[in-house]
Each structure stands twice: as C-alpha cells, then as structure tokens.
Design a protein around this motif. Structure first.
Motif, mmCIF file in Angstrom:
data_model
loop_
_atom_site.group_PDB
_atom_site.id
_atom_site.type_symbol
_atom_site.label_atom_id
_atom_site.label_comp_id
_atom_site.label_asym_id
_atom_site.label_seq_id
_atom_site.Cartn_x
_atom_site.Cartn_y
_atom_site.Cartn_z
ATOM 1 N N GLN A 18 0.827 -1.207 0.000
ATOM 2 C CA GLN A 18 0.000 0.000 0.000
ATOM 3 C C GLN A 18 0.864 1.262 0.000
ATOM 4 N N LEU A 19 1.984 1.233 0.704
ATOM 5 C CA LEU A 19 2.912 2.362 0.669
ATOM 6 C C LEU A 19 3.476 2.555 -0.740
ATOM 7 N N ALA A 20 3.879 1.438 -1.373
ATOM 8 C CA ALA A 20 4.401 1.528 -2.740
ATOM 9 C C ALA A 20 3.338 2.044 -3.698
ATOM 10 N N ASN A 21 2.095 1.592 -3.526
ATOM 11 C CA ASN A 21 1.001 2.081 -4.373
ATOM 12 C C ASN A 21 0.806 3.586 -4.211
ATOM 13 N N LEU A 22 0.903 4.064 -2.970
ATOM 14 C CA LEU A 22 0.737 5.500 -2.718
ATOM 15 C C LEU A 22 1.759 6.307 -3.514
ATOM 16 N N PHE A 23 2.995 5.822 -3.559
ATOM 17 C CA PHE A 23 4.025 6.520 -4.327
ATOM 18 C C PHE A 23 3.831 6.326 -5.826
ATOM 19 N N ASN A 24 3.714 5.078 -6.266
ATOM 20 C CA ASN A 24 3.695 4.805 -7.712
ATOM 21 C C ASN A 24 2.449 5.331 -8.407
ATOM 22 N N GLN A 25 1.303 5.262 -7.731
ATOM 23 C CA GLN A 25 0.048 5.638 -8.370
ATOM 24 C C GLN A 25 -0.344 7.091 -8.121
ATOM 25 N N ARG A 26 0.328 7.760 -7.197
ATOM 26 C CA ARG A 26 -0.057 9.146 -6.905
ATOM 27 C C ARG A 26 1.156 10.087 -6.836
ATOM 28 N N ILE A 27 2.028 9.875 -5.848
ATOM 29 C CA ILE A 27 3.095 10.840 -5.612
ATOM 30 C C ILE A 27 4.048 10.938 -6.795
ATOM 31 N N LEU A 28 4.422 9.802 -7.394
ATOM 32 C CA LEU A 28 5.394 9.804 -8.492
ATOM 33 C C LEU A 28 4.740 9.734 -9.870
ATOM 34 N N ALA A 29 3.416 9.758 -9.920
ATOM 35 C CA ALA A 29 2.704 9.548 -11.193
ATOM 36 C C ALA A 29 2.493 10.865 -11.933
ATOM 37 N N TYR A 30 3.597 11.458 -12.403
ATOM 38 C CA TYR A 30 3.497 12.647 -13.246
ATOM 39 C C TYR A 30 4.697 12.654 -14.198
ATOM 40 N N PRO A 31 4.566 13.257 -15.372
ATOM 41 C CA PRO A 31 5.586 13.102 -16.432
ATOM 42 C C PRO A 31 6.979 13.567 -16.043
ATOM 43 N N GLN A 32 7.119 14.590 -15.203
ATOM 44 C CA GLN A 32 8.432 15.130 -14.881
ATOM 45 C C GLN A 32 9.094 14.454 -13.677
ATOM 46 N N SER A 33 8.517 13.390 -13.163
ATOM 47 C CA SER A 33 9.066 12.744 -11.988
ATOM 48 C C SER A 33 10.477 12.222 -12.261
ATOM 49 N N MET A 34 11.351 12.384 -11.269
ATOM 50 C CA MET A 34 12.719 11.882 -11.347
ATOM 51 C C MET A 34 12.891 10.590 -10.554
ATOM 52 N N LEU A 35 11.778 10.089 -10.002
ATOM 53 C CA LEU A 35 11.764 8.834 -9.261
ATOM 54 C C LEU A 35 10.621 7.974 -9.780
ATOM 55 N N ARG A 36 10.792 6.660 -9.763
ATOM 56 C CA ARG A 36 9.709 5.805 -10.249
ATOM 57 C C ARG A 36 9.908 4.365 -9.768
ATOM 58 N N ASN A 37 8.842 3.565 -9.977
ATOM 59 C CA ASN A 37 8.868 2.110 -9.766
ATOM 60 C C ASN A 37 9.366 1.723 -8.374
ATOM 61 N N PHE A 38 8.759 2.316 -7.356
ATOM 62 C CA PHE A 38 9.148 1.987 -5.983
ATOM 63 C C PHE A 38 8.555 0.638 -5.572
ATOM 64 N N SER A 39 9.361 -0.148 -4.891
ATOM 65 C CA SER A 39 8.877 -1.305 -4.141
ATOM 66 C C SER A 39 9.433 -1.179 -2.734
ATOM 67 N N MET A 40 8.692 -1.709 -1.760
ATOM 68 C CA MET A 40 9.066 -1.480 -0.370
ATOM 69 C C MET A 40 8.997 -2.763 0.435
ATOM 70 N N SER A 41 9.850 -2.827 1.438
ATOM 71 C CA SER A 41 9.852 -3.937 2.382
ATOM 72 C C SER A 41 10.262 -3.410 3.743
ATOM 73 N N LEU A 42 10.131 -4.246 4.758
ATOM 74 C CA LEU A 42 10.403 -3.817 6.128
ATOM 75 C C LEU A 42 11.481 -4.676 6.750
ATOM 76 N N ASP A 43 12.323 -4.045 7.536
ATOM 77 C CA ASP A 43 13.349 -4.734 8.312
ATOM 78 C C ASP A 43 13.295 -4.170 9.724
ATOM 79 N N GLY A 44 12.473 -4.792 10.557
ATOM 80 C CA GLY A 44 12.260 -4.253 11.893
ATOM 81 C C GLY A 44 11.568 -2.909 11.810
#
Length: 353
Positions: free
Chosen positions: A119-145
């Motif tokens: 859900q965190l990755a979706n928030l970034f990929n589908q909203r925060i980073l979803a614009y043509p001028q983005s310099m970041l993309r294709n986030f995946s996330m995991s947890l370590d403690g």
C-alpha cells in the motif's frame, strides 16, 4: 329488506378491515418515529437546522470502520483495525454523496490505520510519483524491523539514464507530517550518502519532488497525511507513527477532554464492517436520510474491502436487506484491487528506460 341483509352481514368484516388498517397505520407511525430519529455518535455534530423527510438537518455522516481494508482509488489505501470519525460534505446542507467523494472530507476522531509495504508503494507509484516530470519511479518497499527499505529508479536532475536506487531508514512524526529520512542511499549499488555529505549535497539537490501532500527536503521525504491521499482530505490528529512487520502505523487521537464518539452498530455486524450512523447519505443515487447503513463482509473470516472510487463495483454484486427499523444491511462479496494496470500506467506516465 333483502338489500339491507348483505350490508348488515358485511358490517363486522368492514369493522375488522378498518381495525386492521388502523393498527397498520399505528405501527407505521411508530416505525416512522424510529426511522427519523437522529442518533449522532458525536454531540458536536448534532442537527443544525430543523429536520424533515428529505433532510435530517445534520451535516455529515458518522463513520465507524472495524477491521476493514479501506481504499480511496486503485490500490491506494490502508487497513484499519478500528477508526471512528465523520464524513463531512464540503457544502453545508448537502448529503454525503459517494459518487462525488471529492466533495467531502473524512474527519477522524480516533483510531488507527496501517499501510503495508504494498500500500505504501502504491501510494508513491500511483499518486506521488505519477506525473511526467518525476525523477523517481517504480518503488517497491519492504520492512526490516523498524526500518523501511525502498527499491526504485532515479534520474538525477531529470536527465540521462534511469539508475537503480536503494534507500533505508526509519520514520518519525513531525507536526502534520510523516518523515522518512533514509540514512543509507545507494545508486547503482554504490553507497552515496557519505559522499554527498562530504560535499554538502542532499537528495533534493539531485532530485526534485514537490507534490500534493509530499515534499523532498534535504534527505527527508515528508508526507502530509491530511493531503497525500487522493479524492478526499483527512482531518484529525495523528499523535504517533511507527514501523513494524505489518507496515506503517498512524494512530489518531481525539483532543484531550473531548468525549469518545458513541456508535451503535447492529449486533449482526460481525468482525469486519463499515457502519454509517445518522446524517444524510446518497448512494447509488438513492438518498438515505437519518442513515443506518451497515456494510459487512459476506462470509465470516473475510476482511471487508471497500474502495471509495469503485464503490458501485464493490457493492453491486452484494445482497441488500432493509429492516423495519430502517437499517440497510449490505453483505459485500470479496473485492480485489487490480493494482498491476495502475502501476503500468504510472510507469508510462514518467517515461520508459
């Protein structure tokens, strides 16, 4: 005399019929009193104008989530063990209209929400980073403690090739913002944070990110929980944020000294449900005044999944029942958010490698 006899014989039957109609009208009168009885869970949201059949006089609908996966659109959402609050129309006197979620806000009184890594990755990929001028993309996330690990791609200064990016760090709460401040940054697998700190550089000197509810400043990604979710704004006070093996937890707390909201969900609600209590609700173009609406998982053991943007798809195959007291029961079958296509759209929006 022959004509009078049938009439005399019919009089007892007519009296019985009249008596039955009167009883029916009395029962209907009592039921109406129950249907049009306002029971707001929060005294601060009592009716502000005289109520009637088409308008309860109350602005907003009480909202109780219990063990629910709540999505705003696509795969952007969270899980809530329990959340109490209010759906508030932006325009006074209007009902809460599920077909126009952009015209309401969620006013959270208390409770907790959890965003798992997907859900965190979706928030970034589908909203925060979803614009043509983005310099970041294709986030995946995991947890370590208590650390959030992020894998993605970066295009420094918006030019040149896309490079693999790895981030690792914790989160903290600062005012209305959730701060993710990685202390490990790798580009192409080479540690970069130490080198950047030696020359006084920060991530925001290489990457620009300024979106609704999201800002990159120095080396910290700042998420404003009031603004970062799509469709509706979220009011309320988060007093704690932390990471564990379930995801990012946000705990909402009501102001000190304010009474706890009092919801009265039906006993048939089960373990996973959405309960909408009092106020006026418009759903499927049907106006429900003095709302008593229960959305519950179809089968025991299932977690109710509710998507605000696609609520018609979520509810259209369910079973609806209306009780004599005016309560709407909707048994909701399993619903799956197809986030694959949304991620592909997000990647296309920011260009191909």
């Amino acid at each position: 005399m022959k004509r009078l006899l049938p009439l005399l014989l019919a009089l007892p039957l007519m009296a019985q019929a009249q008596s039955a109609i009167e009883r029916q009208q009395e029962e209907l009168h009592l039921l109406r009193q129950g249907w049009f009885q306002q029971t707001p869970p929060d005294a601060g949201h009592a009716a502000s104008r005289p109520g009637g059949m088409r308008d309860s006089g109350q602005d907003g609908v009480g909202l109780l989530l219990h063990d629910v996966d709540m999505y705003f659109e696509g795969g952007i959402g969270f899980h809530s063990p329990e959340l109490k609050g209010w759906l508030v129309p932006l325009k006074t006197g209007e009902p809460v209209d599920f077909d126009r979620p952009q015209d309401m806000r969620i006013e959270v009184s208390e409770g907790e929400v959890i965003l798992n890594p997907q859900q965190l990755a979706n928030l970034f990929n589908q909203r925060i980073l979803a614009y043509p001028q983005s310099m970041l993309r294709n986030f995946s996330m995991s947890l370590d403690g208590d650390r959030l690990l992020v894998s993605g791609e970066v295009q420094p200064l918006g030019i040149g090739p896309w490079l693999p990016l790895r981030l690792s760090g914790g989160v903290k709460l600062e005012g209305d913002e959730i701060l993710y401040q990685p202390d490990q940054v790798k580009v192409l697998g080479v540690p970069a944070y130490g080198a950047m700190s030696l020359v006084g550089l920060h991530l925001d000197s290489l990457v620009r990110l300024e979106r609704p509810g999201a800002l990159l400043r120095d080396n910290a990604m700042r998420l404003n929980y009031h603004q970062v979710f799509p469709l509706v704004g979220i009011d309320g006070h988060v007093d704690a944020a932390w990471l564990d093996d379930k995801g990012l937890h946000l705990r909402f707390a009501r102001p000190a000294g304010s009474p706890a909201p009092r919801f009265e969900p039906p006993t048939q609600a089960g373990p996973s449900y959405v309960w909408l209590q009092s106020g006026d609700l418009k759903i499927f173009e049907i106006l429900i005044t003095y709302s008593q609406v229960l959305l519950k998982a179809e089968q025991p053991g299932q977690t109710l999944v509710f998507n605000l943007k696609d609520y018609r798809k979520v509810l259209s195959t369910g079973i609806t029942q209306v009780n004599e007291d005016g309560t709407f029961f909707m048994r909701v079958p399993p619903y799956s958010n197809d986030t694959t296509s949304a991620r592909l759209v997000s990647s296309a929006a920011v260009g191909s490698p």
